[in-house]
Write an enzyme that holds these catalytic residues in place. Structure first.
Site, PDB file in Angstrom:
ATOM      1  N   ARG A  63      -4.512 -12.804  35.593  1.00  0.00           N
ATOM      2  CA  ARG A  63      -5.731 -12.128  35.789  1.00  0.00           C
ATOM      3  C   ARG A  63      -5.894 -13.617  37.004  1.00  0.00           C
ATOM      4  O   ARG A  63      -6.487 -13.067  37.995  1.00  0.00           O
ATOM      5  CB  ARG A  63      -6.365 -13.607  34.728  1.00  0.00           C
ATOM      6  CG  ARG A  63      -7.606 -13.353  34.677  1.00  0.00           C
ATOM      7  CD  ARG A  63      -8.456 -13.768  33.489  1.00  0.00           C
ATOM      8  NE  ARG A  63      -8.155 -13.909  32.592  1.00  0.00           N
ATOM      9  CZ  ARG A  63      -8.663 -12.965  31.384  1.00  0.00           C
ATOM     10  NH1 ARG A  63     -10.346 -12.099  32.247  1.00  0.00           N
ATOM     11  NH2 ARG A  63      -8.148 -12.677  30.159  1.00  0.00           N
TER      12      ARG A  63
ATOM     13  N   CYS B   4     -23.811   7.443  28.008  1.00  0.00           N
ATOM     14  CA  CYS B   4     -24.651   6.804  26.366  1.00  0.00           C
ATOM     15  C   CYS B   4     -24.212   6.222  25.733  1.00  0.00           C
ATOM     16  O   CYS B   4     -23.565   7.090  24.651  1.00  0.00           O
ATOM     17  CB  CYS B   4     -24.830   8.831  26.073  1.00  0.00           C
ATOM     18  SG  CYS B   4     -25.236   9.932  27.583  1.00  0.00           S
TER      19      CYS B   4
END
Ligand code: LLP
Length: 430
Positions: free
Chosen positions: A290, A357
């Protein structure tokens, strides 16, 4: 973008590669808007200068001891990013056969590749041994047995490092804490000693290192100090038994800044680690992921619709949780910025959501921003790590394109997937 090493005790700040030039968000001087217009959206855009600045910050911080910065490929495994890091003397920390293939293709020398992970299969172990990588970080007794058997079959000696679980709970999200005894990772100290003794006696195995990795997005340096002390005392104990260990690998995990403000500098980590490490004749390995790439990447997305329902504002964009899973998965915060600042739009508090959704498909909750117009671009910041690499095709959505800016120019480093790509492997079988 070399910058002067610190002349006193002050830790320098790393530069943000994305900045506004007037009203326009720019990367290394190039307007993000013009890249998005050419590639379309959603698109991940990375800055090579930003990535290299961070790699060099690590290399400088640890330059007083023999060391290797092994980039954790899982954070962003695009071949162009890997090649950039390989060209600048990084090593690679891999966790699968797929990452091994990528690391070799990108040009990492096998002697700079290390292999972690709790569930390496025989196939993956074979591939790693055949490629003659630097070491395999062993995470269980059964894995050690399988490596031994595989090495015997291949008539090679397997370079072994044992991943110690130091039982340290680093202060981070529980999904990305890895060094405490409740986590599946590593082996406890008592078993570690026994397994090193066994390894020392086995002709097919060669002891290379000792390793741990205590978690991710860590901003406190003390847990690293504690973990290193545990590794060094185990190493000392084994040395007394005539079992030397060359590599001490403290893992990755240094955090990035997801809000405005500086991220923890590798120099801070070095100040915790080096005083404890210096007396040793070992080689220090680190496995940052990271902290090398997060701040050097953004996800650019376009506004499809704005809506107001029950008095709540939504900004519906063309990127979703399949493109960037972190907010849905960890409730992670990513700053969302306009790609072109509008001096006039009305201020609103809105959820920035994707088309998927699921109610959890939110990129940013309750964000205060000037109402963008339809088709305006927004940038989800600090998305260079665990962004594209964790993306999926959920809802049959092609994965995003990726672009890299280097030496004042940008280029596509991954084509946007097509509908045809989505059907590959299925359409032939109906
Ligand atoms: N080494 C090992 C053995 C690891 O498991 C990891 C990350 C690293 C190094 C690199 O850690 P880093 O420097 O990137 O923190 N998807 C999560 C992060 C998962 C980290 C898993 N292991 C997220 O998006 O926050």
């Amino acid at each position: 973008m070399e910058r002067k090493p610190p002349s006193n005790n002050r830790i320098p700040e790393l530069q943000a590669p994305f900045r506004y030039k007037g009203n326009l968000l720019a990367v290394e001087g190039l307007p993000v808007e013009s890249i998005a217009a050419r590639v379309s959206t959603p698109v991940y855009i990375y800055s090579s200068a930003g990535i290299l600045e961070r790699l060099r910050a690590y290399q400088r911080a640890f330059r007083s001891v023999p060391h290797l910065i092994c980039y954790a490929v899982k954070a962003n495994s695009n071949l162009a990013i890997l090649r950039l890091l390989a060209r600048h003397n990084a090593g690679a920390d891999i966790v699968s056969g797929g990452e091994l293939r990528r690391a070799l293709l990108a040009g990492f020398p096998p002697g700079k590749i290390i292999f972690s992970g709790v569930g390496k299969t025989e196939e993956e172990i074979k591939d790693a041994l055949r490629a003659r990588i630097r070491m395999i970080n062993v995470e269980s007794e059964e894995e050690l047995r399988l490596i031994r058997k595989t090495a015997r079959k291949l008539k090679v000696q397997a370079p072994i490092s044992i991943r110690v679980n130091p039982d340290i709970a680093a202060d981070t999200h529980h999904h990305i804490q890895t060094g405490s005894k409740t986590n599946k990772f590593g082996i406890d100290a008592a078993q570690t000693i026994r397994l090193y003794r066994e390894t020392a006696r086995a002709r097919e195995l060669r002891i290379m290192g000792i390793q741990c990795h205590i978690g991710s997005q860590i901003t406190q340096m003390r847990p690293y100090g504690k973990a290193l002390e545990i590794l060094l005392s185990l190493r000392e104990r084994l040395l007394k038994e005539g079992i030397p260990i060359e590599v001490v690998d403290i893992g990755g995990g240094l955090g990035a800044s997801y809000h405005e403000g500086p991220s923890p500098h590798p120099e801070k980590l070095a100040r915790m680690i080096l005083p404890k490490f210096r007396e040793n004749d070992a080689i220090l390995f680190l496995e940052p992921g990271r902290s090398l790439v997060a701040e050097s990447g953004i996800l650019v997305t376009r506004v499809i619709y704005r809506k107001n329902s029950h008095g709540k504002h939504f900004i519906i964009v063309d990127a979703a949780m399949n493109d960037l899973a972190r907010p849905a998965l960890y409730d992670a915060f990513h700053l969302i910025q306009p790609v072109r600042k509008s001096p006039t739009g009305r201020w609103v508090t809105a959820d920035v959501v994707g088309p998927i959704c699921e109610s959890g498909d939110i990129l940013g909750k309750a964000r205060r921003l000037r109402t963008p117009r339809q088709n305006d671009c927004l940038a989800v910041m600090t998305a260079g790590a665990y962004g594209f690499s964790m993306s999926s095709q959920y809802n049959s959505r092609p994965r995003a394109a990726e672009a890299l800016v280097e030496d004042g120019k940008w280029r596509l480093i991954r084509k946007r997937e097509t509908q045809k790509d989505l059907l590959r492997g299925e359409i032939e079988l109906i």
